[in-house]
Scaffold this motif. Structure first.
Motif, PDB file in Angstrom:
ATOM      1  N   ALA A 167       0.768  -1.196  -0.015  1.00  0.00           N
ATOM      2  CA  ALA A 167      -0.029  -0.044  -0.098  1.00  0.00           C
ATOM      3  C   ALA A 167       1.128   1.237  -0.133  1.00  0.00           C
ATOM      4  N   ASP A 168       1.931   1.200   0.730  1.00  0.00           N
ATOM      5  CA  ASP A 168       2.700   2.398   0.783  1.00  0.00           C
ATOM      6  C   ASP A 168       3.514   2.784  -0.527  1.00  0.00           C
ATOM      7  N   LEU A 169       3.604   1.650  -1.658  1.00  0.00           N
ATOM      8  CA  LEU A 169       4.262   2.031  -2.729  1.00  0.00           C
ATOM      9  C   LEU A 169       3.242   2.387  -3.626  1.00  0.00           C
ATOM     10  N   ALA A 170       1.995   1.924  -3.535  1.00  0.00           N
ATOM     11  CA  ALA A 170       0.762   2.181  -4.219  1.00  0.00           C
ATOM     12  C   ALA A 170       0.592   3.762  -4.350  1.00  0.00           C
ATOM     13  N   ALA A 171       0.895   4.327  -2.893  1.00  0.00           N
ATOM     14  CA  ALA A 171       0.402   5.637  -2.490  1.00  0.00           C
ATOM     15  C   ALA A 171       1.254   6.657  -3.220  1.00  0.00           C
ATOM     16  N   LEU A 172       2.434   6.176  -3.863  1.00  0.00           N
ATOM     17  CA  LEU A 172       3.323   7.053  -4.848  1.00  0.00           C
ATOM     18  C   LEU A 172       2.981   7.253  -6.197  1.00  0.00           C
ATOM     19  N   HIS A 173       2.083   6.199  -6.628  1.00  0.00           N
ATOM     20  CA  HIS A 173       1.707   6.275  -7.986  1.00  0.00           C
ATOM     21  C   HIS A 173       0.501   7.294  -8.357  1.00  0.00           C
ATOM     22  N   PHE A 174       0.303   7.430  -9.661  1.00  0.00           N
ATOM     23  CA  PHE A 174      -0.697   8.341  -9.925  1.00  0.00           C
ATOM     24  C   PHE A 174      -2.203   7.812  -9.356  1.00  0.00           C
ATOM     25  N   PRO A 175      -2.943   8.571  -8.714  1.00  0.00           N
ATOM     26  CA  PRO A 175      -4.197   7.886  -8.177  1.00  0.00           C
ATOM     27  C   PRO A 175      -5.008   7.444  -9.075  1.00  0.00           C
ATOM     28  N   ARG A 176      -5.165   8.201 -10.412  1.00  0.00           N
ATOM     29  CA  ARG A 176      -6.109   7.513 -11.359  1.00  0.00           C
ATOM     30  C   ARG A 176      -5.819   6.183 -11.590  1.00  0.00           C
ATOM     31  N   ILE A 177      -4.480   5.722 -12.100  1.00  0.00           N
ATOM     32  CA  ILE A 177      -4.179   4.647 -12.365  1.00  0.00           C
ATOM     33  C   ILE A 177      -4.426   3.441 -11.065  1.00  0.00           C
ATOM     34  N   VAL A 178      -3.996   3.745  -9.861  1.00  0.00           N
ATOM     35  CA  VAL A 178      -4.257   2.905  -8.815  1.00  0.00           C
ATOM     36  C   VAL A 178      -5.898   2.640  -8.763  1.00  0.00           C
ATOM     37  N   GLU A 179      -6.752   3.739  -8.870  1.00  0.00           N
ATOM     38  CA  GLU A 179      -8.109   3.511  -8.837  1.00  0.00           C
ATOM     39  C   GLU A 179      -8.523   2.622  -9.864  1.00  0.00           C
ATOM     40  N   ASN A 180      -8.078   2.986 -11.200  1.00  0.00           N
ATOM     41  CA  ASN A 180      -8.292   1.881 -12.344  1.00  0.00           C
ATOM     42  C   ASN A 180      -8.024   0.699 -12.142  1.00  0.00           C
ATOM     43  N   ASN A 181      -6.929   0.301 -11.270  1.00  0.00           N
ATOM     44  CA  ASN A 181      -6.528  -0.954 -10.927  1.00  0.00           C
ATOM     45  C   ASN A 181      -6.861  -1.790  -9.769  1.00  0.00           C
TER      46      ASN A 181
END
Ligand code: GLC
Length: 484
Positions: A167-181
């Motif tokens: 989850a900590d790593l995911a927080a660094l990535h573009f929120p739009r793509i994290v949401e898409n995934n």
């Protein structure tokens, strides 16, 4: 002795004249292409010439070893002794393959794991079929799969939820793509790189033919492509104005969405589930694309995928190309004849109401298979590949666009991949998504309905209005099945 003189063959003469500086880079490319020489051969002649004449032209990265920019992220485990991680990544013939193999070796050296590169299918459509076969059978053979940005809804049932560990790593990535995934709260794949459709152009040819800027509209592109093609094809009969992906597969869905959306023609199925494909602006945009086939584009562009498009552009046989960011590093490799002659910008737009620039959102994520017997090591591998350090290196060396905002702002990225840094707003959220969230696990059927008819329009087998009516009917059935 003169019987075997190199100047007795046309190729030998070309080499000899280029070495004495009698020919410009453009002349060498033209004549090389006319002799049917491949891009690497023309590139060798050019670089032999430039070593003599203009050695200062060499790009900074030209002599670096593959993987030179990789920095090991901190905090990775070092106790993965011999743990197998079979990762299904790029296609066997991908220009990124060597880099990926080096990155994997560095991971193994550091962690003790035994990760391996497993090639995937070239076409996203074929790749999905194979993944569905393997994962549908709950095969434990592969541990990590790179998955397309349109597949989280299809892959969710086979994926380890990465929110549990990363989850900590995911927080660094573009929120739009994290949401898409994210599907039902589970993170199906960690963003790895993002894609957007881009327009590549030959800056030297635009200048030569008196065009000051790349085209803003499709009409301007057509005019420039035709003018340049008329001028170049005398010396080089293979030369074409514009190349793109017209084969019946996922890549055509990406191109088609760009044509229609940039012409004010909607997104096929809107995020609220409304099927909007059947509208005059979409139809007009498809008719326009069909008119390119056999005029400014090759007859067989209706069989092109990304590599065949690049195979036309990279040796100097096209003025414009639609492709993803990875293509840039190929055109700027030390043996490329196009070093310093390629510009990259947004795709053109239509002229009518609601017209705007459109780039289809693409990109790949790393998924850990639920059926993997080595999930801990597989998760560590994902943590490594999707780290800011590795994304930065992949960006610098292979011109993939990162999914972490701070990587775009890095001074080295800004210097070495200026076009990516400049286009950050497009990659961050300015691209148009295919309707994969709303069609969920039926996305692939929706895409097949679309690209197969679109291909028929392009080949002249179907008229646009009729074909669009048929796509609409199929999409309405699919949406009904989903409960809309
Ligand atoms: C690129 C994109 C991907 C798309 C594919 C189509 O790989 O990243 O999203 O589906 O091209 O060919």
């Amino acid at each position: 002795m003169h019987g075997h003189d190199s100047t007795s063959s046309p190729v030998g003469r070309l080499v000899a004249q280029s070495l004495t500086g009698q020919l410009s880079r453009r002349d060498i490319m033209r004549r090389g292409a006319a002799l049917g020489l491949s891009a690497p051969v023309i590139g060798m002649i050019l670089s032999a010439q430039s070593r003599g004449a203009m050695a200062q032209d060499a790009t900074p990265a030209a002599d670096q070893e593959t993987g030179w920019s990789i920095v090991m992220p901190e905090g990775l485990r070092t106790d993965l002794d011999g743990a197998r991680v079979r990762a299904v990544l790029a296609a066997a013939a991908s220009p990124d393959r060597d880099w990926l193999e080096v990155a994997i070796q560095k991971f193994n050296d550091h962690t003790g794991a035994a990760a391996e590169f497993v090639p995937g299918e070239e076409s996203a459509t074929d790749r999905l079929a194979i993944y569905n076969q393997q994962l549908g059978a709950q095969s434990p053979d592969n541990d990590v799969y790179q998955i397309d940005v349109i597949w989280p809804g299809i892959m969710a049932v086979h994926a380890v939820d990465l929110n549990q560990s990363l989850a900590d790593l995911a927080a660094l990535h573009f929120p739009r793509i994290v949401e898409n995934n994210t599907v039902n709260g589970a993170l199906v794949g960690m963003p790895w790189f993002t894609d957007a459709g881009l327009l590549y152009y030959r800056s030297d040819l635009l200048e030569e033919y008196g065009f000051e800027e790349p085209p803003l509209t499709w009409s301007e592109l057509q005019e420039m492509a035709q003018t340049i093609q008329d001028g170049e094809s005398g010396d080089n009969p293979s030369f074409r104005g514009f190349v793109w992906q017209g084969n019946a597969y996922e890549g055509l869905t990406c191109n088609g969405l760009e044509w229609q959306f940039s012409n004010g023609g909607g997104r096929i199925v809107e995020p609220d589930g409304t099927v909007t494909i059947n509208n005059p602006q979409a139809i007009e945009s498809f008719e326009r694309a069909a008119s390119w086939v056999g005029t400014i584009s090759p007859d067989d562009v209706t069989t092109y995928n990304e590599p065949s498009t690049l195979n036309a552009f990279a040796p100097g046989n096209a003025a414009f190309m639609r492709n993803w960011p990875y293509a840039y590093s190929v055109t700027q490799a030390p043996d490329s004849p196009l070093v310093g002659m390629v510009g990259v910008t947004q795709l053109p737009m239509g002229d009518g109401e609601g017209a705007q620039h459109a780039a289809t959102l693409g990109g790949w994520q790393m998924m850990v298979s639920k059926y993997s017997p080595n999930q801990d090591a597989a998760i560590e591998f994902v943590k490594y590949m999707c780290s800011p350090e590795l994304e930065k290196a992949y960006t610098i060396e292979r011109s993939h666009s990162p999914t972490i905002g701070s990587v775009y702002d890095d001074p080295e990225v800004q210097e070495l991949q200026e076009f990516l840094a400049r286009l950050k707003p497009v990659f961050e959220g300015g691209s148009v998504a295919r309707p994969s969230t709303v069609t969920a696990d039926l996305y692939n059927s929706a895409s097949i309905a679309y690209f197969s008819r679109l291909n028929q329009i392009l080949t002249g087998q179907a008229d646009a209005a009729t074909a669009v009516g048929e796509i609409e009917a199929e999409l309405l059935d699919i949406m009904a099945e989903l409960g809309y």
